[in-house]
Design an enzyme around this catalytic site. Sequence first.
Site, short mmCIF file in Angstrom:
data_model
loop_
_atom_site.label_atom_id
_atom_site.label_comp_id
_atom_site.label_asym_id
_atom_site.label_seq_id
_atom_site.Cartn_x
_atom_site.Cartn_y
_atom_site.Cartn_z
N HIS A 1 0.84 -1.21 0.00
CA HIS A 1 0.00 0.00 0.00
C HIS A 1 0.87 1.25 0.00
CE1 HIS A 1 -3.05 -2.72 2.21
NE2 HIS A 1 -3.60 -2.44 1.03
N LYS B 1 -17.41 -7.94 5.90
CA LYS B 1 -16.14 -8.63 6.10
C LYS B 1 -15.59 -8.14 7.43
CE LYS B 1 -12.92 -7.87 2.93
NZ LYS B 1 -12.00 -7.79 1.80
N ARG C 1 -1.61 -6.46 -8.31
CA ARG C 1 -0.42 -7.27 -8.03
C ARG C 1 -0.21 -8.33 -9.10
NH1 ARG C 1 -2.56 -8.61 -2.20
NH2 ARG C 1 -4.32 -8.82 -3.60
N SER D 1 -2.66 -7.96 2.98
CA SER D 1 -2.96 -7.76 4.40
C SER D 1 -3.25 -9.09 5.08
CB SER D 1 -4.16 -6.83 4.56
OG SER D 1 -3.86 -5.54 4.08
O1 PNS Z 1 -8.67 -3.50 0.18
P1 PNS Z 1 -9.86 -4.12 -0.47
O2 PNS Z 1 -10.64 -4.92 0.54
O3 PNS Z 1 -9.49 -4.89 -1.70
O4 PNS Z 1 -10.79 -2.89 -0.94
C1 PNS Z 1 -12.05 -3.13 -1.52
C2 PNS Z 1 -12.89 -1.84 -1.59
C3 PNS Z 1 -12.97 -1.17 -0.24
C4 PNS Z 1 -12.26 -0.90 -2.57
C5 PNS Z 1 -14.30 -2.25 -2.10
O5 PNS Z 1 -14.78 -3.31 -1.34
C6 PNS Z 1 -15.30 -1.10 -2.05
O6 PNS Z 1 -15.17 -0.13 -2.75
N1 PNS Z 1 -16.34 -1.25 -1.20
C7 PNS Z 1 -17.34 -0.24 -1.03
C8 PNS Z 1 -18.67 -0.73 -1.54
C9 PNS Z 1 -18.84 -0.46 -3.03
O7 PNS Z 1 -18.72 0.65 -3.49
N2 PNS Z 1 -19.16 -1.51 -3.79
C10 PNS Z 1 -19.45 -1.35 -5.20
C11 PNS Z 1 -18.25 -1.47 -6.08
S1 PNS Z 1 -18.26 -3.08 -6.75
#
Ligand code: PNS
Length: 161
Positions: A17, A41, A90, A128
Site C-alpha cells: 500500500h 467482512k 499485483r 494484508s
Molecule cells: O482493500 P480491499 O478490501 O481490496 O478494498 C475493496 C474496496 C474497499 C475498494 C471495495 O470493497 C469497495 O469499494 N467497497 C465499497 C462498496 C462499493 O462501493 N461496492 C461497489 C463497487 S463493486
Amino acid sequence: MRICVYPGSFDPITCGHMDIIERIVDMFDRVVIGVLQNREKQPLFSLDERLGYIRRCTPGYENVEVEAFDGLLVDFARAKNALYIVRGLRAVSDFEFEFQMASMNKKLYPEAETIFLMTNTKYSFLSSSMVREVGRWGGCLRGLVPGEILPDLMKRLKNSL
Ligand code: PNS
C-alpha cells in the site's frame, strides 16, 4: 485540482500500500485514502486502529488525508470531488475482481476514472491477509509493513491469537 481516492480495507496497511501511496502523492494534488468500515467482512483491526496505522505512516505528506467511509465508494469519491479512483494490481488473480469493480463504479459514476498502478514486483506476493497470518504466529514482518508501525503491529498481532 486533481483529486483521487485510494480506497481499501487496509487491515492492516502494508508496504505494498505504501508503495502505491508514495507514487500517487506526486501524481495528484490531493490524495484521499478511504478506509472501508467493512461491516460484512469483519476486519481484524478496528476502524480506529486501521486509520491510526495509516496516519502514522503518512505524516510527511501534506496532500494526503485519511478518512473512513461506509456505503458505496462512488458516493465517497463524489463527496470528496474526486474524479480518480486508484487501485494497485499485483497479479492476474487481482484482475477479475478489479475489472468488475471498476466497471460497476464507471456505471455508477461515469465522470470518474479508475487508475491501476502495478504494485512493485517485490510486493506482488504481499497482502494484508498474509501479514495477519504471519504476524499471528510470531513471524517477522520486517519489510512487509512500514517500519513506523512494525513493533506495535507485531505485538498486536501476536496478542490476537
Ligand atoms: O482493500 P480491499 O478490501 O481490496 O478494498 C475493496 C474496496 C474497499 C475498494 C471495495 O470493497 C469497495 O469499494 N467497497 C465499497 C462498496 C462499493 O462501493 N461496492 C461497489 C463497487 S463493486
